[in-house]
Design a protein around this motif. Structure first.
Motif, PDB file in Angstrom:
ATOM      1  N   VAL A 192      -6.292   7.986  -5.119  1.00 56.31           N
ATOM      2  CA  VAL A 192      -6.295   6.669  -4.474  1.00 56.31           C
ATOM      3  C   VAL A 192      -7.740   6.203  -4.242  1.00 56.31           C
ATOM      4  N   ALA A 231      -3.686  13.667  -4.564  1.00 53.41           N
ATOM      5  CA  ALA A 231      -3.166  12.303  -4.363  1.00 53.41           C
ATOM      6  C   ALA A 231      -4.178  11.436  -3.600  1.00 53.41           C
ATOM      7  N   MET A 255       0.849  -1.205   0.000  1.00 53.52           N
ATOM      8  CA  MET A 255       0.000   0.000   0.000  1.00 53.52           C
ATOM      9  C   MET A 255       0.879   1.248   0.000  1.00 53.52           C
ATOM     10  N   ASP A 256       0.528   2.209  -0.851  1.00 52.16           N
ATOM     11  CA  ASP A 256       1.259   3.477  -0.880  1.00 52.16           C
ATOM     12  C   ASP A 256       0.812   4.357   0.285  1.00 52.16           C
ATOM     13  N   ILE A 257       1.784   5.003   0.900  1.00 53.68           N
ATOM     14  CA  ILE A 257       1.468   5.898   2.006  1.00 53.68           C
ATOM     15  C   ILE A 257       1.814   7.322   1.582  1.00 53.68           C
ATOM     16  N   ILE A 258       0.895   8.240   1.853  1.00 56.30           N
ATOM     17  CA  ILE A 258       1.109   9.642   1.491  1.00 56.30           C
ATOM     18  C   ILE A 258       1.694  10.344   2.720  1.00 56.30           C
ATOM     19  N   LYS A 259       2.961  10.740   2.630  1.00 57.57           N
ATOM     20  CA  LYS A 259       3.612  11.395   3.771  1.00 57.57           C
ATOM     21  C   LYS A 259       3.494  12.901   3.619  1.00 57.57           C
TER      22      LYS A 259
END
Lengths: 86, 86
Positions: free
Chosen positions: B22, B18, B1-5
């Motif tokens: 998603v 972003a 899973m991509d994490i948005i920091k």
């Protein structure tokens, strides 16, 4: 409707207690915060309230929106959080 | 899973884009923020994403939780926001 006003000096656990009480009473809780420090405390309070309510089998969610609030006689832009059952 | 920091210098509208992408793709968006400035930008981004998604008839909600995140090799406590369809 009662509005829970949060400042950068608010204690998240206390605010969480207030949020949880409103939701247990059957209404969404409305939290207002102006400024990054206040918004941070409001988010922590919402996270703690989620754990309090989870103990009663309630899943709480948060709806963040921009808002205009009066602080010391001046209108400022801040964040409104509606915490409600999912 | 991509994490948005998100940092205190993140632009809420860009982060909102972003997040929305998603969610439009069918998954919840996970956003991490450490520090009051970063949390504030993350909340603004979630509020903007809600307006983006509302244009597609999607109601998005936010789930705030405490989390431990690695920042520059150190483990710090911050906030994790899961933004999802209601």
């Amino acid at each position: 409707m009662d509005i829970i006003k949060v400042s950068s000096r608010s204690v998240p656990k206390s605010v969480a207690g207030a949020i949880s009480a409103v939701i247990r009473g059957g209404s969404p809780a409305v939290v207002e915060a102006v400024g990054a420090g206040a918004v941070n405390q409001a988010v922590k309070a919402a996270a703690v309230a989620r754990t309090f309510l989870a103990e009663d089998g309630i899943e709480a969610i948060c709806i963040p929106e921009f808002g205009e609030f009066e602080v010391a006689g001046e209108v400022k832009t801040g964040m409104k959080f509606t915490v409600d059952k999912r």
